[in-house]
Design a protein around this motif. Structure first.
Motif, PDB file in Angstrom:
ATOM      1  N   GLU A 230       0.827  -1.207   0.000  1.00 15.60           N
ATOM      2  CA  GLU A 230       0.000   0.000   0.000  1.00 15.60           C
ATOM      3  C   GLU A 230       0.862   1.258   0.000  1.00 15.60           C
ATOM      4  N   TYR A 231       1.930   1.230   0.788  1.00 13.86           N
ATOM      5  CA  TYR A 231       2.823   2.396   0.888  1.00 13.86           C
ATOM      6  C   TYR A 231       3.468   2.692  -0.470  1.00 13.86           C
ATOM      7  N   ILE A 232       3.963   1.647  -1.144  1.00  9.98           N
ATOM      8  CA  ILE A 232       4.618   1.839  -2.445  1.00  9.98           C
ATOM      9  C   ILE A 232       3.619   2.364  -3.474  1.00  9.98           C
ATOM     10  N   CYS A 233       2.410   1.767  -3.502  1.00 11.86           N
ATOM     11  CA  CYS A 233       1.403   2.174  -4.488  1.00 11.86           C
ATOM     12  C   CYS A 233       0.954   3.611  -4.278  1.00 11.86           C
ATOM     13  N   LYS A 234       0.690   3.974  -3.030  1.00 11.71           N
ATOM     14  CA  LYS A 234       0.187   5.320  -2.762  1.00 11.71           C
ATOM     15  C   LYS A 234       1.287   6.371  -2.836  1.00 11.71           C
ATOM     16  N   SER A 235       2.545   5.954  -2.696  1.00 14.32           N
ATOM     17  CA  SER A 235       3.646   6.897  -2.883  1.00 14.32           C
ATOM     18  C   SER A 235       3.851   7.178  -4.369  1.00 14.32           C
ATOM     19  N   ALA A 236       3.735   6.135  -5.177  1.00 12.63           N
ATOM     20  CA  ALA A 236       3.912   6.303  -6.625  1.00 12.63           C
ATOM     21  C   ALA A 236       2.698   6.979  -7.258  1.00 12.63           C
ATOM     22  N   PHE A 237       1.496   6.566  -6.833  1.00 11.21           N
ATOM     23  CA  PHE A 237       0.256   7.094  -7.409  1.00 11.21           C
ATOM     24  C   PHE A 237      -0.541   7.813  -6.320  1.00 11.21           C
ATOM     25  N   SER A 238      -0.050   8.964  -5.912  1.00 11.72           N
ATOM     26  CA  SER A 238      -0.686   9.663  -4.793  1.00 11.72           C
ATOM     27  C   SER A 238      -2.038  10.246  -5.206  1.00 11.72           C
ATOM     28  N   PHE A 241      -5.349  16.015  -5.099  1.00 14.85           N
ATOM     29  CA  PHE A 241      -6.108  16.939  -4.249  1.00 14.85           C
ATOM     30  C   PHE A 241      -6.264  18.254  -4.998  1.00 14.85           C
ATOM     31  N   GLU A 242      -7.497  18.673  -5.187  1.00 14.63           N
ATOM     32  CA  GLU A 242      -7.784  19.891  -5.928  1.00 14.63           C
ATOM     33  C   GLU A 242      -7.910  21.072  -4.972  1.00 14.63           C
ATOM     34  N   LEU A 243      -7.045  22.036  -5.181  1.00 19.38           N
ATOM     35  CA  LEU A 243      -7.020  23.219  -4.328  1.00 19.38           C
ATOM     36  C   LEU A 243      -7.640  24.367  -5.116  1.00 19.38           C
ATOM     37  N   ASP A 244      -8.842  24.758  -4.747  1.00 21.28           N
ATOM     38  CA  ASP A 244      -9.548  25.761  -5.530  1.00 21.28           C
ATOM     39  C   ASP A 244     -10.494  26.550  -4.627  1.00 21.28           C
ATOM     40  N   ASN A 245     -10.309  27.843  -4.604  1.00 17.86           N
ATOM     41  CA  ASN A 245     -11.293  28.701  -3.940  1.00 17.86           C
ATOM     42  C   ASN A 245     -11.228  30.097  -4.553  1.00 17.86           C
ATOM     43  N   ASN A 246     -11.978  30.992  -4.014  1.00 21.39           N
ATOM     44  CA  ASN A 246     -12.132  32.315  -4.639  1.00 21.39           C
ATOM     45  C   ASN A 246     -10.862  33.148  -4.619  1.00 21.39           C
ATOM     46  N   THR A 247      -9.909  32.785  -3.757  1.00 19.83           N
ATOM     47  CA  THR A 247      -8.702  33.618  -3.653  1.00 19.83           C
ATOM     48  C   THR A 247      -7.600  33.170  -4.602  1.00 19.83           C
ATOM     49  N   LEU A 248      -7.789  32.046  -5.279  1.00 21.04           N
ATOM     50  CA  LEU A 248      -6.765  31.546  -6.199  1.00 21.04           C
ATOM     51  C   LEU A 248      -7.120  31.908  -7.639  1.00 21.04           C
ATOM     52  N   PRO A 249      -6.106  32.267  -8.449  1.00 16.77           N
ATOM     53  CA  PRO A 249      -6.385  32.633  -9.842  1.00 16.77           C
ATOM     54  C   PRO A 249      -6.763  31.440 -10.714  1.00 16.77           C
ATOM     55  N   THR A 250      -6.406  30.244 -10.273  1.00 19.28           N
ATOM     56  CA  THR A 250      -6.694  29.041 -11.037  1.00 19.28           C
ATOM     57  C   THR A 250      -6.750  27.854 -10.085  1.00 19.28           C
ATOM     58  N   THR A 251      -7.106  26.689 -10.598  1.00 22.71           N
ATOM     59  CA  THR A 251      -7.135  25.482  -9.778  1.00 22.71           C
ATOM     60  C   THR A 251      -5.745  24.865  -9.726  1.00 22.71           C
ATOM     61  N   PHE A 252      -5.268  24.603  -8.527  1.00 14.07           N
ATOM     62  CA  PHE A 252      -3.987  23.937  -8.353  1.00 14.07           C
ATOM     63  C   PHE A 252      -4.238  22.486  -7.958  1.00 14.07           C
ATOM     64  N   TYR A 253      -3.405  21.581  -8.491  1.00 17.08           N
ATOM     65  CA  TYR A 253      -3.515  20.167  -8.150  1.00 17.08           C
ATOM     66  C   TYR A 253      -2.262  19.735  -7.397  1.00 17.08           C
ATOM     67  N   TYR A 254      -2.454  18.967  -6.357  1.00 19.42           N
ATOM     68  CA  TYR A 254      -1.325  18.435  -5.605  1.00 19.42           C
ATOM     69  C   TYR A 254      -1.614  16.993  -5.211  1.00 19.42           C
ATOM     70  N   GLY A 255      -0.557  16.238  -4.987  1.00 25.01           N
ATOM     71  CA  GLY A 255      -0.719  14.874  -4.514  1.00 25.01           C
ATOM     72  C   GLY A 255      -0.756  14.852  -2.998  1.00 25.01           C
ATOM     73  N   GLN A 256      -1.646  14.037  -2.461  1.00 26.87           N
ATOM     74  CA  GLN A 256      -1.713  13.912  -1.002  1.00 26.87           C
ATOM     75  C   GLN A 256      -0.629  12.951  -0.523  1.00 26.87           C
ATOM     76  N   PRO A 257       0.252  13.417   0.358  1.00 23.31           N
ATOM     77  CA  PRO A 257       1.327  12.543   0.847  1.00 23.31           C
ATOM     78  C   PRO A 257       0.811  11.556   1.885  1.00 23.31           C
ATOM     79  N   ILE A 258       1.587  10.529   2.136  1.00 17.58           N
ATOM     80  CA  ILE A 258       1.283   9.599   3.225  1.00 17.58           C
ATOM     81  C   ILE A 258       1.743  10.234   4.536  1.00 17.58           C
TER      82      ILE A 258
END
Length: 340
Positions: A230-238, A241-258
């Motif tokens: 599980e650790y290897i799979c979720k580290s490789a394919f995290s 997470f979509e970071l989006d609200n009214n204060t951001l100029p665009t939608t930012f995407y990030y991977g959720q870490p373990i």
């Protein structure tokens, strides 16, 4: 010479292949070892003294040692090993040359330095020798094996340039969310949505990089093998997470870490495996590349500072953390392997 009844018979000696004049050419890559697939994209430069299959056998043990090395080191180091062994073929041909010359494109000095920095801890723990970025080229006397811009060929007082290549991992990256392609199949229980992907390492490359690690897990006790899978799979394919609200100029995407707890759980559950030295334990104190000064496996999550506004990317726990106490039951034998 054999003297038999005053008659001389000759038994000719043979030269070592390494001592024969070398010839060089461009060849189609044979597709081995499979770990190199993401990084070989055309004809490769080959010497007559070391055929491709010999190169495969030389680098295979090196690649096998990367099975449990963190992706931040194993991915660029795999690329470095593959591109050093199977260098891209560069055709040097113009009106001033009597014929077409072929040369291999070396990895640039920046790429070599990048490997020594990314894998410093691995080299110190595993007793592996890091690449020497000051080694001189055998084909180009007086020039670095990993030049700053490329090699120079002096032919009849005319200079010809063979440009070096950068590691893809050392190029500017872009990030996005993608649907998981469903490979490797061992990761199926743990991937439940879009994943975070870097432009420098496509999904198929991640599959080929972690596949050798996963095959080694079958021989481990489930108390270690399952959470480590599980650790290897979720580290490789995290998870994305979509970071989006009214204060951001665009939608930012990030991977959720373990989370930090998950990382420590792995080091405890698999302590015996790591103690034998057959695998490299995850370092729970490694710093994130995307979030300088923050742990790769944070306690609660990563924080993005954008124009003095803090945005949180929560970490994820290992789902099966509480499930890995041994349970026993009966199942029908599925008929494989057939020798059983």
């Amino acid at each position: 010479q054999l003297n038999y009844q005053d008659q001389i018979y000759n038994i000719p000696c043979v030269n070592l292949k390494e001592n024969q004049p070398e010839t060089f050419n461009c060849e189609t890559w044979i597709g081995q070892p499979i770990e190199c697939t993401p990084f070989i994209n055309g004809p490769i430069f080959v010497s007559s003294s070391v055929p491709q299959i010999a190169l495969v056998q030389i680098i295979a043990p090196q690649l096998a040692q990367l099975a449990f090395v963190p992706p931040s080191c194993s991915i660029p180091l795999t690329e470095y090993i593959c591109k050093s062994a199977f260098s891209s073929c560069f055709e040097l041909d113009n009106n001033t040359l009597p014929t077409t010359f072929y040369y291999g494109q070396p990895i640039c000095q920046d790429g070599c330095q990048y490997i020594t920095e990314q894998c410093a801890q691995v080299f110190s723990i595993q007793n592996q020798l890091p690449p020497s970025c000051t080694t001189l080229s055998q084909l180009f006397p007086g020039q670095l094996q990993n030049p700053i811009q490329g090699h120079q060929l002096n032919y009849q007082d005319q200079i010809y340039n063979i440009p070096c290549i950068n590691l893809e991992e050392n190029q500017p990256e872009t990030f996005n969310c993608e649907t998981w392609i469903g490979q490797p199949i061992e990761c199926t229980p743990f991937i439940n949505g879009p994943i975070f992907v870097s432009s420098s390492v496509p999904q198929i490359a991640l599959v080929q990089i972690i596949a050798p690690q996963l095959t080694q897990l079958y021989a481990l006790p489930s108390s270690c093998g399952v959470p480590l899978l599980e650790y290897i799979c979720k580290s490789a394919f995290s998870p994305c997470f979509e970071l989006d609200n009214n204060t951001l100029p665009t939608t930012f995407y990030y991977g959720q870490p373990i989370c930090q707890d998950g990382c420590k759980f792995i080091t405890q559950q698999c302590a015996q495996l790591f103690a034998f030295g057959n695998a490299y334990p995850p370092s729970c104190t490694t710093l994130s590349q995307l979030f300088p000064g923050q742990l790769q496996n944070p306690i609660q999550g990563h924080q993005l500072n954008y124009q003095d506004q803090i945005y949180n990317i929560p970490c994820i726990n290992l789902e099966g953390k509480k499930k890995y106490l041994p349970t026993f039951f009966c199942e029908e034998f599925k008929g494989k392997p057939e020798v059983c």
